[in-house]
Scaffold this motif. Structure first.
Motif, PDB file in Angstrom:
ATOM      1  N   SER A 294      -1.882   6.894  31.984  1.00 21.81           N
ATOM      2  CA  SER A 294      -1.150   7.344  33.170  1.00 21.81           C
ATOM      3  C   SER A 294       0.317   6.965  33.022  1.00 21.81           C
ATOM      4  O   SER A 294       0.646   5.951  32.399  1.00 21.81           O
ATOM      5  N   CYS A 295       1.175   7.756  33.608  1.00 21.59           N
ATOM      6  CA  CYS A 295       2.608   7.483  33.602  1.00 21.59           C
ATOM      7  C   CYS A 295       3.156   7.886  34.969  1.00 21.59           C
ATOM      8  O   CYS A 295       3.179   9.075  35.299  1.00 21.59           O
ATOM      9  N   ALA A 296       3.580   6.896  35.723  1.00 19.97           N
ATOM     10  CA  ALA A 296       4.055   7.141  37.080  1.00 19.97           C
ATOM     11  C   ALA A 296       5.560   6.954  37.154  1.00 19.97           C
ATOM     12  O   ALA A 296       6.093   5.951  36.665  1.00 19.97           O
ATOM     13  N   ALA A 297       6.224   7.918  37.765  1.00 17.62           N
ATOM     14  CA  ALA A 297       7.673   7.835  37.962  1.00 17.62           C
ATOM     15  C   ALA A 297       7.962   7.268  39.343  1.00 17.62           C
ATOM     16  O   ALA A 297       7.324   7.641  40.325  1.00 17.62           O
ATOM     17  N   SER A 298       8.918   6.363  39.401  1.00 20.13           N
ATOM     18  CA  SER A 298       9.308   5.770  40.677  1.00 20.13           C
ATOM     19  C   SER A 298      10.817   5.877  40.845  1.00 20.13           C
ATOM     20  O   SER A 298      11.543   6.067  39.884  1.00 20.13           O
TER      21      SER A 298
END
Length: 116
Positions: free
Chosen positions: A21-25
């Motif tokens: 998973s790769c989450a952008a914040s």
């Protein structure tokens, strides 16, 4: 400050599965392509899979076609890489890349090791 945070790497036996998973914040007002790359020791970084924002079209490296699936959740600004039938040659550090706010961003990388 926009950041990409990856998770889901680890050690798995040949034939096993992992989901990255790769989450952008941060403050994000526009997103475009999101991609996964990998880099094995002594080798150049290579594109593994990509997915567009509009329409969700995808493309894959020949070496992972039929085994890996890229997907995204635009509401969560997150991209996923489902990896099945893993092989020792899939061992690498996996990086996500995202085009956000008309700029490119990289994650810190997550190690995937396929070994018995």
């Amino acid at each position: 400050q926009v950041q990409l945070v990856e998770s889901g790497g680890g050690l798995v036996q040949p034939g096993g599965s992992l989901r990255l998973s790769c989450a952008a914040s941060g403050v994000i007002f526009t997103t475009d392509a999101m991609r996964w790359y990998r880099q094995a020791p002594g080798k150049e970084r290579e594109l593994v899979a990509a997915i567009r924002s509009a329409g969700g079209s995808t493309n894959y490296a020949d070496s992972v076609k039929g085994r890996f699936t890229i997907s995204r959740d635009n509401a969560k600004n997150t991209v996923y890489l489902q990896m099945n039938s893993l092989k020792p040659e899939d061992t690498a550090v996996y990086y996500c890349y995202a085009a956000l706010n008309y700029l490119g961003y990289w994650g810190q990388g997550t190690q995937v090791t396929v070994s018995s």
